[in-house]
Motif scaffolding. Sequence first.
Motif, mmCIF file in Angstrom:
data_model
loop_
_atom_site.group_PDB
_atom_site.id
_atom_site.type_symbol
_atom_site.label_atom_id
_atom_site.label_comp_id
_atom_site.label_asym_id
_atom_site.label_seq_id
_atom_site.Cartn_x
_atom_site.Cartn_y
_atom_site.Cartn_z
ATOM 1 N N ARG A 37 53.315 49.412 -28.032
ATOM 2 C CA ARG A 37 52.463 48.712 -27.077
ATOM 3 C C ARG A 37 53.040 47.338 -26.739
ATOM 4 O O ARG A 37 53.081 46.937 -25.565
ATOM 5 N N ILE A 67 55.902 47.697 -24.349
ATOM 6 C CA ILE A 67 55.438 47.964 -22.985
ATOM 7 C C ILE A 67 54.975 46.666 -22.316
ATOM 8 O O ILE A 67 55.318 46.384 -21.161
ATOM 9 N N LEU A 79 52.491 51.364 -11.776
ATOM 10 C CA LEU A 79 52.515 51.977 -13.106
ATOM 11 C C LEU A 79 53.752 52.854 -13.270
ATOM 12 O O LEU A 79 54.300 52.956 -14.381
ATOM 13 N N ARG A 106 56.321 52.676 -16.252
ATOM 14 C CA ARG A 106 56.694 53.856 -17.040
ATOM 15 C C ARG A 106 58.208 54.033 -17.068
ATOM 16 O O ARG A 106 58.798 54.318 -18.103
ATOM 17 N N THR A 132 59.865 51.331 -19.262
ATOM 18 C CA THR A 132 59.570 51.403 -20.695
ATOM 19 C C THR A 132 59.830 52.786 -21.276
ATOM 20 O O THR A 132 59.626 52.993 -22.481
ATOM 21 N N THR A 136 58.162 55.541 -20.955
ATOM 22 C CA THR A 136 56.937 56.124 -21.486
ATOM 23 C C THR A 136 56.347 57.089 -20.457
ATOM 24 O O THR A 136 56.552 56.936 -19.257
ATOM 25 N N LYS A 163 53.021 59.069 -18.604
ATOM 26 C CA LYS A 163 51.734 58.613 -18.098
ATOM 27 C C LYS A 163 50.675 58.682 -19.184
ATOM 28 O O LYS A 163 49.850 57.766 -19.329
ATOM 29 N N LEU A 192 51.137 55.808 -21.599
ATOM 30 C CA LEU A 192 50.718 54.527 -21.030
ATOM 31 C C LEU A 192 49.205 54.381 -21.087
ATOM 32 O O LEU A 192 48.685 53.319 -21.458
ATOM 33 N N LYS A 238 46.042 49.701 -15.218
ATOM 34 C CA LYS A 238 46.880 48.560 -14.861
ATOM 35 C C LYS A 238 46.173 47.230 -15.111
ATOM 36 O O LYS A 238 46.800 46.255 -15.527
ATOM 37 N N LEU A 257 46.529 46.281 -18.681
ATOM 38 C CA LEU A 257 47.915 45.907 -18.943
ATOM 39 C C LEU A 257 48.218 44.508 -18.414
ATOM 40 O O LEU A 257 48.864 43.700 -19.089
#
Length: 201
Positions: free
Chosen positions: A14, A17, A35, A39, A42, A44, A46, A49, A57, A60
């Motif tokens: 986390r 990210i 997003l 993704r 990073t 990652t 969906k 995330l 979002k 985040l």
Amino acid sequence: MSTPKLTPKGAATRDRIVQTAADLVLARGVGGTSLDDIRAGTATSKSQLFHYFPGGKGELVGALATLQAGRVLEAQRPWIDALDTWESWEGWRAGLLAHYDGLPHRGCPIGSLVQELSGTDPALAGVATAHMDEWLGRLGAGVVRMREAGHLRTDADPEALTLAIFAALQGGLMLNQALDSGAPLAAALDGALATLRDAAA
């Protein structure tokens, strides 16, 4: 939705990210960073995330605002936790200049978030504004300590002085970014400290 309890490995993922997203948003803005961009940056999925950021979002962006605020405050330590001597104010100035001079984007990440989000997402802008308020409050506490220590005149207005210092700081950072130079921030901080010294006892 609340963020799930994470294992140490999950917490590290986390954090990774958030750090990557912070750099992307600083370069492109919130609106210019999707997003899918995060993704891709990073590596990652969906589902991953949304596992770490069930609020999407907005959650985040709130997390990266907190990260950026922590970075900025850390760059001003240990001076911003005291600011009770002229030497501590000079150290604060030097710390800020060193921090922003080492960044590819020279502007204030918190101020940029507030400016962008205030017209599109007032609630999320409020999260970033709270960090600005904390920063302002720490500077204000330092000005009060200077007056209490006898370094400033008893009739000096801490609130007015603090606003002048913070306005100079933010203006310097805005020009830093626009001109891609550290000179505006240096000049702005010199002016801010000159204003403070004008109120010296």
